[in-house]
Design an enzyme around this catalytic site. Structure first.
Site, PDB file in Angstrom:
ATOM      1  N   THR A  15       0.870  -1.185   0.000  1.00 34.42           N
ATOM      2  CA  THR A  15       0.000   0.000   0.000  1.00 34.42           C
ATOM      3  C   THR A  15       0.903   1.230   0.000  1.00 34.42           C
ATOM      4  OG1 THR A  15      -0.070   0.309   2.388  1.00 34.42           O
ATOM      5  CG2 THR A  15      -1.660  -1.244   1.463  1.00 34.42           C
ATOM      6  N   ASP A  16       0.295   2.414  -0.124  1.00 39.76           N
ATOM      7  CA  ASP A  16       1.088   3.647  -0.122  1.00 39.76           C
ATOM      8  C   ASP A  16       1.836   3.838   1.189  1.00 39.76           C
ATOM      9  OD1 ASP A  16       0.329   4.148  -2.650  1.00 39.76           O
ATOM     10  OD2 ASP A  16      -1.291   5.541  -2.111  1.00 39.76           O
ATOM     11  N   CYS A  17       1.191   3.424   2.296  1.00 43.12           N
ATOM     12  CA  CYS A  17       1.859   3.592   3.594  1.00 43.12           C
ATOM     13  C   CYS A  17       2.730   2.398   3.974  1.00 43.12           C
ATOM     14  CB  CYS A  17       0.832   3.895   4.679  1.00 43.12           C
ATOM     15  SG  CYS A  17      -0.627   2.851   4.596  1.00 43.12           S
ATOM     16  N   TYR A  18       2.416   1.222   3.390  1.00 42.57           N
ATOM     17  CA  TYR A  18       3.209   0.010   3.648  1.00 42.57           C
ATOM     18  C   TYR A  18       3.618  -0.591   2.313  1.00 42.57           C
ATOM     19  CZ  TYR A  18       1.457   0.145   8.481  1.00 42.57           C
ATOM     20  OH  TYR A  18       1.161   0.509   9.757  1.00 42.57           O
ATOM     21  N   PRO A  19       4.677  -0.053   1.678  1.00 45.11           N
ATOM     22  CA  PRO A  19       4.997  -0.473   0.308  1.00 45.11           C
ATOM     23  C   PRO A  19       5.594  -1.886   0.179  1.00 45.11           C
ATOM     24  CG  PRO A  19       6.566   1.173   1.110  1.00 45.11           C
ATOM     25  CD  PRO A  19       5.515   1.058   2.147  1.00 45.11           C
TER      26      PRO A  19
END
Lengths: 498, 126
Positions: free
Chosen positions: A134-138
């Site tokens: 995800t954008d916060c957990y790439p």
């Protein structure tokens, strides 16, 4: 003053004061029973401040919450494996719950319990995690090796432990059963039972006066707490939900296990200190194995409501032999009284050292309600069976063959004059008979040993019979062997497409 | 004393137990027996005083004799749960007064307990 001792009430605060001062009297549950027997409940209540109770048994409902910390770049762990055992990750990014019974993807004899044990023994464990990113957990994949030291948080949280008592198990069927109650030999070959009887925590405080929400306990060597009552908590069969810090646990008070043919589980050692607040508590603490009744259940019947073979006391079970149908049957315990004693002694030492203070429950455990079953539509054989076309042993093989063709059947039950099953013939039997020139009477070619079902058997059980005997139909018979119908594998496969 | 007797197609045709009993007058207690068309394997028990005599008598009939002096071995992993107790065909596994599980010398090395142990603490001696 008369009645002074009977009404005397010791508070938990007073007992804790004695622990701090170093003059507390702590005995194990076994010692307490002797003390009450010798001195009476009143004197015992006066002399003894705390009684340590204990159990050490296989408790499937066991597991640990873990927090792994964040990697760089960070990952939201959507699936996590520890030594190839999957942990539940439907919570925050790097939190997971590893259940003791979760099986490894590589070996059915290794599971969550073994991972927990290796962590407590200080061994390294392989951590593997994947994510879609995800954008916060790439980050999408992480693979590393961890030890218990490395974890930010590791708390054992067990939804159901420390059963007050448990049903014993036996097996009336003709085959060996591999169950969570151990290996059960055929034809009532043995009995197994779980629980430590008179030294178990909840049996010594049946009204939950001191064991409740927030009670400090001994959990696998660490100081833990009772969270509340456990799952499946019901009258006579109370359970506890407990928690405790994994980092403070000791390997000798837990053990990963594999019940052969069943699955992974974990032996958990639990000790509960019971404050002797008054005479009534002293009386409850005098409970003996002779007074603790349970039931022997027949695992040979594969239904939820397994028949009760007989009532039995823990004293009889612990004697090593019980009587079933007039025969002496040998008994296996599954909980370790030896290690439960070590739990009680260790807990006593902790209290005497001033290391372990007692707590009052924040809230009492509820009484519990009878267990509700899971309602699933149980399909019975009678709802899927068809009328059977039968023949007699005297019927001509040609006539039987014609019947099969006309009616489109592959199986004909063979019955006597009263309609009782004596054999079965299949289209294959007829093909064989024709091939070998034996085209006389049905009685000469039929199979005499017939596997049958009855109208109230669950279709799943009937299907399992067909599978294990590699056959495609079962005549449905009543108690006297009269043929009521037939159920075929085609009838069962129709259920799947409905 | 426990003996494991193995015999081949030659000896299997003879009533070896009866022959040995008649020759030595010793009582031979059969604990386990598997006798097939070509070979057989028996576990028998005899009094220690006559063990040598009986052993020789079996050997003379062409029977391979092995003294079972070891029992099932147990590792530190044992938690003394007792799952093995009721599985033992010769009642060689008992719960002691202090709750420990003990293995008696009458173990016939059948291996049944090895297969039911939940913590894999048991093994047959090599």
């Amino acid at each position: 003053m008369k009645g002074d001792t009977a009404e005397r009430v010791k508070t938990v605060a007073e007992i804790n004061e004695k622990i701090r001062e170093g003059n507390v009297c702590v005995v194990t549950a076994e010692e307490m029973k002797k003390i009450v027997e010798e001195l009476g409940a009143e004197k015992a209540a006066e002399e003894v401040d705390v009684v340590t109770t204990g159990t050490f048994g296989a408790m499937c409902s066991t597991g640990v919450f873990l927090n792994f910390g964040h990697s760089d770049p960070p990952i939201r762990m959507q699936k996590v494996w520890l030594n190839d055992v999957e942990a539940y990750t439907g919570i925050a990014a790097v939190d997971a719950y590893l259940g003791a019974t979760q099986q490894s993807e590589k070996s059915q004899e290794y599971g969550g319990a073994h991972v927990i044990q290796e962590l407590v023994r200080g061994e390294e464990v392989e951590l593997r995690a994947v994510s879609r990113g995800t954008d916060c957990y790439p980050e999408k994949e992480v693979r590393t090796v961890i030890t218990l030291e490395d974890l930010n948080f590791a708390e054992m949280v067990n939804p159901r432990n420390a059963y007050q008592r448990y049903n014993a198990a036996t097996n009336s069927s003709s085959r060996v059963l591999r169950t969570y109650m151990g290996t059960l030999l055929p034809n009532f070959g043995n009995v197994s039972f779980a629980g430590c009887g008179e030294i178990s925590p909840l049996i010594n405080d049946p009204d939950f006066r001191t064991i409740g929400v927030g009670t400090r306990i001994f959990l696998c060597g660490a100081k833990g707490f009772v969270v509340g009552h456990g799952t499946q908590h019901c009258p006579g069969y109370a359970t506890l939900m407990v928690k405790g810090p994994l980092k403070e646990m000791k390997p000798e008070f837990m053990r990963a296990a594999y019940m052969p043919g069943y699955g992974v589980t974990m032996f958990v050692g639990i000790g509960v200190p019971i404050p002797v607040l008054d005479v009534e508590m002293a009386r409850a603490l005098a409970v003996r194995d002779e007074d603790i009744k349970t039931k022997i259940i027949d695992f040979g019947i594969q239904r939820r409501d397994r028949p009760v073979i007989r009532e039995v006391t823990y004293a009889e079970l612990k004697s090593g032999k019980v009587e079933i149908n007039g025969e002496e049957v040998r008994v296996s315990p599954l909980s370790s009284v030896y290690l439960a004693r070590r739990v009680m002694e260790e807990l006593r030492e902790m209290i005497l050292r001033g290391d372990f203070l007692l707590t009052e429950p924040v809230e009492r455990l509820k009484e519990g309600e009878p267990m509700k079953p899971l309602r699933v539509a149980t399909k019975l054989v009678k709802s899927v069976m068809n009328k059977a076309v039968t023949v007699s042993p005297e019927t001509d093989v040609r006539t039987a063959a014609r019947l099969m063709i006309e009616k489109g059947l592959n199986h004909l039950p063979v019955v006597d004059g009263e309609g009782r099953l004596v054999g079965i013939i299949t289209s294959w039997d007829i093909a064989k008979a024709v091939a070998s020139g034996k085209t006389g009477r049905v009685g000469e070619i039929m199979t005499r040993k017939v596997i049958t079902t009855h109208p109230n058997e669950a279709v799943e059980v009937a299907a399992r019979k067909m599978e294990s005997y590699d056959i495609s139909a079962l005549p449905v018979v009543d108690g006297s062997g009269k043929v009521l119908g037939i159920v075929t594998s085609e009838d069962l496969s129709k259920l799947l497409v409905r | 004393m426990l003996f494991r007797l193995k015999f081949d197609s030659k000896a299997v045709k003879k009533p070896v137990i009866s022959m040995v009993t008649l020759k030595t007058s010793a009582l031979v207690n059969i604990i386990r027996a598997e006798v097939g068309p070509r070979r057989g394997e028996l576990i028998v028990e005899v009094d220690d005083e006559v063990a040598d005599k009986v052993e020789n008598a079996f050997r003379e009939l062409g029977v391979e004799v092995c003294r079972l002096e070891k029992k099932v071995e147990r590792s530190e992993e044992c938690v003394h749960c007792g799952a093995c107790v009721s599985i033992c065909p010769v009642e060689a596994i008992v719960v002691e007064e202090d709750g420990r599980i003990e293995f008696l010398d009458k173990c016939v090395l059948c291996g049944n307990c090895v297969n039911v142990c939940p913590v894999r603490a048991l093994s047959l001696p090599v």
